[in-house]
Design a protein around this motif. Sequence first.
Motif, mmCIF file in Angstrom:
data_model
loop_
_atom_site.group_PDB
_atom_site.id
_atom_site.type_symbol
_atom_site.label_atom_id
_atom_site.label_comp_id
_atom_site.label_asym_id
_atom_site.label_seq_id
_atom_site.Cartn_x
_atom_site.Cartn_y
_atom_site.Cartn_z
ATOM 1 N N SER A 176 43.165 105.059 45.573
ATOM 2 C CA SER A 176 41.835 104.419 45.149
ATOM 3 C C SER A 176 41.349 105.273 43.998
ATOM 4 O O SER A 176 40.630 104.428 43.049
ATOM 5 C CB SER A 176 40.610 104.436 46.405
ATOM 6 O OG SER A 176 40.964 103.624 47.516
ATOM 7 N N LYS A 177 41.556 106.540 43.869
ATOM 8 C CA LYS A 177 40.782 107.208 42.635
ATOM 9 C C LYS A 177 41.760 106.991 41.497
ATOM 10 O O LYS A 177 40.813 106.795 40.416
ATOM 11 C CB LYS A 177 40.772 108.923 42.949
ATOM 12 C CG LYS A 177 39.641 109.074 43.894
ATOM 13 C CD LYS A 177 39.903 110.747 43.967
ATOM 14 C CE LYS A 177 38.780 111.183 44.800
ATOM 15 N NZ LYS A 177 37.341 111.198 44.400
ATOM 16 N N ILE B 57 43.370 104.078 40.839
ATOM 17 C CA ILE B 57 43.002 102.643 40.549
ATOM 18 C C ILE B 57 41.633 102.720 39.901
ATOM 19 O O ILE B 57 41.484 101.981 38.743
ATOM 20 C CB ILE B 57 42.807 101.888 41.940
ATOM 21 C CG1 ILE B 57 44.244 101.556 42.398
ATOM 22 C CG2 ILE B 57 41.972 100.471 41.532
ATOM 23 C CD1 ILE B 57 44.294 100.890 43.520
ATOM 24 N N SER B 58 40.510 103.588 40.263
ATOM 25 C CA SER B 58 39.322 103.489 39.710
ATOM 26 C C SER B 58 39.081 104.110 38.313
ATOM 27 O O SER B 58 38.367 103.768 37.631
ATOM 28 C CB SER B 58 38.149 104.132 40.397
ATOM 29 O OG SER B 58 38.375 105.516 40.728
ATOM 30 N N GLU B 59 40.411 105.025 38.124
ATOM 31 C CA GLU B 59 40.386 105.491 36.942
ATOM 32 C C GLU B 59 41.252 104.807 35.854
ATOM 33 O O GLU B 59 41.937 105.162 34.632
ATOM 34 C CB GLU B 59 41.347 107.005 36.893
ATOM 35 C CG GLU B 59 40.316 107.892 37.802
ATOM 36 C CD GLU B 59 41.004 109.151 38.247
ATOM 37 O OE1 GLU B 59 42.057 109.370 38.110
ATOM 38 O OE2 GLU B 59 40.361 110.152 38.816
ATOM 39 N N LYS B 60 41.707 103.589 36.387
ATOM 40 C CA LYS B 60 42.667 102.505 35.687
ATOM 41 C C LYS B 60 43.815 103.251 35.238
ATOM 42 O O LYS B 60 44.550 102.997 34.453
ATOM 43 C CB LYS B 60 42.091 102.221 34.569
ATOM 44 C CG LYS B 60 40.693 101.542 34.589
ATOM 45 C CD LYS B 60 40.246 100.830 33.280
ATOM 46 C CE LYS B 60 38.851 99.898 33.626
ATOM 47 N NZ LYS B 60 38.462 99.589 32.131
ATOM 48 N N CYS C 91 49.783 99.485 45.887
ATOM 49 C CA CYS C 91 48.511 99.768 46.258
ATOM 50 C C CYS C 91 48.012 98.464 46.839
ATOM 51 O O CYS C 91 47.598 97.411 45.882
ATOM 52 C CB CYS C 91 47.570 100.319 45.266
ATOM 53 S SG CYS C 91 48.329 102.137 44.708
ATOM 54 N N ASP D 60 35.636 96.177 46.757
ATOM 55 C CA ASP D 60 36.082 97.420 46.628
ATOM 56 C C ASP D 60 35.664 97.999 45.598
ATOM 57 O O ASP D 60 36.118 97.682 44.295
ATOM 58 C CB ASP D 60 37.309 97.496 46.888
ATOM 59 C CG ASP D 60 38.371 98.762 46.956
ATOM 60 O OD1 ASP D 60 37.410 99.772 46.525
ATOM 61 O OD2 ASP D 60 39.452 98.754 47.317
ATOM 62 N N SER E 206 36.450 100.753 43.820
ATOM 63 C CA SER E 206 37.589 101.266 43.106
ATOM 64 C C SER E 206 38.131 100.325 42.161
ATOM 65 O O SER E 206 38.917 100.463 41.197
ATOM 66 C CB SER E 206 38.663 101.905 43.756
ATOM 67 O OG SER E 206 39.413 101.022 44.457
ATOM 68 N N ARG E 207 38.024 98.879 42.676
ATOM 69 C CA ARG E 207 38.721 97.939 41.653
ATOM 70 C C ARG E 207 37.522 97.069 41.040
ATOM 71 O O ARG E 207 37.740 95.888 40.618
ATOM 72 C CB ARG E 207 39.206 97.028 43.010
ATOM 73 C CG ARG E 207 40.608 97.605 43.317
ATOM 74 C CD ARG E 207 41.011 96.829 44.633
ATOM 75 N NE ARG E 207 42.647 97.329 45.216
ATOM 76 C CZ ARG E 207 43.538 96.912 44.813
ATOM 77 N NH1 ARG E 207 43.425 95.751 44.242
ATOM 78 N NH2 ARG E 207 44.701 97.598 45.403
ATOM 79 N N LYS E 208 36.380 97.641 41.015
ATOM 80 C CA LYS E 208 35.292 96.902 40.139
ATOM 81 C C LYS E 208 35.684 96.572 38.869
ATOM 82 O O LYS E 208 35.413 95.525 38.171
ATOM 83 C CB LYS E 208 33.856 97.651 40.145
ATOM 84 C CG LYS E 208 32.997 97.169 39.563
ATOM 85 C CD LYS E 208 31.483 98.015 39.658
ATOM 86 C CE LYS E 208 30.340 96.847 39.182
ATOM 87 N NZ LYS E 208 29.565 97.735 38.068
ATOM 88 N N LYS F 61 47.174 113.742 42.188
ATOM 89 C CA LYS F 61 45.895 113.488 42.879
ATOM 90 C C LYS F 61 45.828 114.083 44.424
ATOM 91 O O LYS F 61 44.617 114.519 44.696
ATOM 92 C CB LYS F 61 45.632 112.020 42.610
ATOM 93 C CG LYS F 61 44.304 111.633 43.105
ATOM 94 C CD LYS F 61 43.360 112.140 41.938
ATOM 95 C CE LYS F 61 43.072 111.636 40.769
ATOM 96 N NZ LYS F 61 42.369 112.017 39.882
#
Length: 122
Positions: free
Chosen positions: A18-19, A21-24, A38, A47, A49-51, A86
Motif C-alpha cells: 500500500s505504501k 502504491i501511494s508513493e506511485k 498487488c 482505498d 493508497s490508490r487515490k 519497504k
Amino acid sequence: MKTITETTRNKLTSIAKSKLISEKKCSHIKDSEHTVPCFGYDMNTLDASRKWIYEEELLKGTDIERARIYANKAVLYVSQKELDKKVRAIYEDLLERAKSRLESKGDYSENELSSMISSMLA
C-alpha cells in the motif's frame, strides 16, 4: 529481521504494498522489474493508497463511481526489491517503537517483543 510469524509477515507485506502504491512506486504492467502483483480491495470507499489512480481516471473523464471502482480493483505491480526494502523499514520502525515501550519495564523477552509488534499491526 528476527523470526516473525507468517501472519505478521503478511501484514507487513500488505502495508508495504500500500505504501509503495501511494508513493506511485508501481506499474500497471508486469515487467522485468515490477513482478509482484498487488490486488485492490472490493470496498465501497476509495482505498487511500490508490487515490492518485482515481484522480487520473477522473481527468480522463471517467465518471466518479467507475473511477473509484477502477482505482480499487486495478492490479498493480511492485518491485520485489522495493517491497523487501519497504517491509524491512516498516519492521525496523515497529521494532524500535516496541522496544521503547517495553524498555520502561526493564527486561523483556523476544516473545514479548514479537507480541508487541503483532499487537501494533492489529
